[in-house]
Design an enzyme around this catalytic site. Structure first.
Site, short mmCIF file in Angstrom:
data_model
loop_
_atom_site.label_atom_id
_atom_site.label_comp_id
_atom_site.label_asym_id
_atom_site.label_seq_id
_atom_site.Cartn_x
_atom_site.Cartn_y
_atom_site.Cartn_z
N HIS A 202 0.82 -1.21 0.00
CA HIS A 202 0.00 0.00 0.00
C HIS A 202 0.86 1.26 0.00
O HIS A 202 0.46 2.29 -0.56
CB HIS A 202 -0.94 -0.01 1.21
N GLU A 444 -3.28 -19.68 -15.82
CA GLU A 444 -2.09 -19.43 -15.02
C GLU A 444 -1.34 -20.70 -14.65
O GLU A 444 -0.39 -20.67 -13.86
CB GLU A 444 -2.46 -18.64 -13.75
N ASP A 468 1.63 -15.97 -12.09
CA ASP A 468 1.70 -17.39 -11.75
C ASP A 468 2.12 -18.23 -12.95
O ASP A 468 2.86 -19.21 -12.80
CB ASP A 468 0.35 -17.89 -11.22
N CYS A 515 -4.06 -10.10 -17.13
CA CYS A 515 -4.18 -9.30 -15.92
C CYS A 515 -2.95 -9.38 -15.03
O CYS A 515 -2.96 -8.90 -13.90
CB CYS A 515 -5.42 -9.69 -15.12
#
Length: 595
Positions: A202, A444, A468, A515
């Site tokens: 964050h 993935e 992944d 993505c």
């Protein structure tokens, strides 16, 4: 703080970390004390228990007060959109696993509050460390931030605030919390570097939103860099240069000016479509975890959400969310994103890690264990609740449902059976939903790539999770510093897997998106264009940059370059060739072959 420059640092000393927030900062360093408090556990008498419990609750109350003060002090609209991060920390402070477990340890084990909190935080960290997904794993930093604040308040340790910095400087710290970052005055703090942290933390997300260059994960920066050291940080490449020579200074000053010019130029691209010069149009969408992130995605030109990580609804709570809670969350994000589509990824974690009511045994290799869709198909009651909520949300906007970590046709068919059961239940209950909701899967795993043609017959769209896929195809744990260098997005095996997936999708007439992190890197845009991806989904700040690149390319260029790169035998050869080609087209972004 007394300024002291280390004279023994040679000119142009180079440090390499993680480029967490792009941009170049040039200035003197300011050391900020962010070393964690060391909690010492000790036994206490029964008479001391009540006082220790009271001290713990006072530390919780003070921590809450401090975070509320941070929230109240945020007025910058870019930061208001990120106040959910402080809300997350407030939720952690109120989490029963944190507070009740700590109090129980004080009372039952008769240990001091610091020691009890240390044990509780260790349990949290072990849970997050076992998570394979890097983005989720980085959420551990929120636990660390809250835990550090609690410990400081327990032992009465104060620390210098970033608001006390009175002149322009590059901050050097062991770590910085999101609250620290939110309080930064951009006219004073021109950049920062830390020993720890990752690109998806964050703190990094906030730095990118604020436009503050940052390099994280330097490990020993606080031990090497003294206050007042002349420093250059390049948040794009993750480079830090100490005591730059005059020549290096001039070089980076030019780079800084060019970067800032092109950043201003990018503003003009936010409202434009991602369409190539020869008319090929891609959809650029955002990756989000909470509805509060949607305004930032919209402001950066996102045409929908390509990955909504629903697992965050399950975190920091003793029980999984109800159908109604999930419905409200999905409706909220749909309302904010309308009229664009939202792709909801179903729960993508192991149940023992986020659903305390289910007690599963620890796994030796959780990355390849009961996680994602495997867990959902085992815990069908929980899965059905989520599917019902997603279906109900589809009556309120454009929703797509996406199943993660599919490894074969049997899994997708099992998911679709449950989806049809959920539809039948809603019909019987006369609850509205979109019966034609789009169904997709994440590609993935190597097996999914190899049988992409078979899987394409079963679904409406693919979304390639490159993080992944690369890791599994190359058998590389990118979180392991000893082998992370082998994590190569341009490895010939990965490029061939991506081509296989895109070709299968095109033959079946379904959309193929991406993505993973590859989608947001402009270096790969030409390759992804040539492969024929229909959609790229990424963290919001990357959208304008990728859009600008795509709008100045032709798809035919991408197709042509595939013939060249498929002739190379190593990722290094591909990368060097691609960077030269991109530098020829976009010299302002790419300076030549990778070092």
């Amino acid at each position: 703080m007394t300024v002291s420059v280390k004279t023994d640092i040679p000119p142009d000393t180079l440090l390499i970390g993680i480029g967490a927030s792009p941009g170049i900062a040039i200035g003197a360093t300011h050391l900020l004390n962010r070393v964690r408090v060391v909690a010492v556990e000790r036994s206490i008498s029964s008479e001391e228990v009540a006082a220790e419990v009271d001290a713990f609750w006072k530390a919780v109350a003070l921590s809450r007060q401090q975070l509320e003060e941070v929230k109240a002090g945020v007025t910058d609209q870019h930061l208001v959109e990120h106040l959910y991060i402080i809300d997350t920390h407030l939720l952690i402070l109120g989490d029963a696993m944190l507070t009740s477990d700590t109090v129980a340890l004080i009372e039952k084990e008769q240990i001091n509050a610091e020691g009890a909190l240390k044990r509780t935080l260790r349990k949290f960290r072990e849970i997050f460390d076992s998570i394979e997904d890097e983005y989720l794993r980085e959420r551990r930093s929120d636990i660390d931030s809250v835990g550090d604040r609690l410990l400081r308040n327990l032992v009465g340790v104060t620390q210098q605030s970033v608001t006390e910095i009175g002149k322009k400087a590059i901050i050097v710290a062991h770590d910085l919390s999101p609250a620290d970052t939110m309080q930064m005055d951009k006219s004073k703090i021109i950049g920062f570097v830390t020993d720890v942290g990752g690109r998806t933390s964050h703190t990094a997300i906030l730095a990118r939103s604020m436009g503050i260059p940052a390099v994280l994960g330097l490990e020993t920066a606080t031990g090497l860099i003294a206050a007042g050291t002349p420093t250059i940080i390049d948040g794009t490449s993750g480079t830090v240069i100490l005591n730059p020579s005059a020549e290096t200074f001039r070089e980076y000053l030019k780079k800084k000016q060019a970067y800032e010019y092109h950043e201003r130029e990018l503003l003009a691209y936010r409202e434009l479509s991602a369409e190539t010069l020869d008319g090929f149009r891609l959809a650029l969408r955002g990756n989000v975890e909470l509805a509060d992130e949607v305004p930032l995605a919209i402001s950066q030109g996102a045409e929908g959400i390509g990955l909504y990580r629903s697992e965050f609804l399950y975190m920091n709570r003793p029980l999984p969310p109800s159908e109604e809670e999930q419905l409200q969350a999905y409706r909220d994000i749909l309302a904010k994103m309308a009229p664009h589509p939202v792709t909801i990824r179903t729960l993508d974690v192991g149940g023992d890690k986020f659903v305390p009511e289910i007690n599963l045994a620890d796994e030796a290799n959780p990355a390849m264990g009961l996680r994602a869709v495997r867990f959902s198909l085992k815990e069908r009651r929980l899965f059905k609740i989520q599917l019902r909520a997603i279906l109900r949300a589809s009556a309120h906007g454009r929703v797509r449902v996406m199943f993660p970590m599919i490894s074969g046709v049997a899994e997708i068919r099992a998911c679709k059976v449950l989806l049809e059961e959920a539809k039948a239940e809603l019909v019987a209950e006369e609850i509205p939903f979109n019966a034609a909701i789009s169904v997709g899967i994440m590609i993935e795993t190597p097996s999914a790539a190899l049988i992409a043609g078979l899987l394409a017959r079963e679904v409406d769209f693919f979304s390639v999770g490159t993080n992944d896929l690369i890791q599994y195809c190359l058998a590389v744990d990118r979180g392991n510093e000893h082998v992370a260098y082998l994590y190569e997005p341009l490895h010939p095996a990965i490029l061939r897997a991506l081509k296989m997936i895109c070709d299968a999708g095109r033959e079946a007439g379904i959309e193929v998106g991406m993505c993973g992190e590859m989608a947001a890197d402009p270096l790969y845009s030409l390759v992804l264009l040539g492969l024929g991806f229909d959609e790229l989904s990424m963290n919001a700040p990357g959208i304008p940059r990728v859009k600008r690149i795509l709008r100045q390319l032709r798809r035919s260029e991408g197709v042509a370059i595939l013939d060249e790169i498929f002739g190379f035998a190593t990722a290094r050869e591909v990368a060097e060739y691609l960077e030269i080609e991109m530098a020829r087209r976009f010299p302002e972004y790419f300076a030549g072959p990778i070092p």
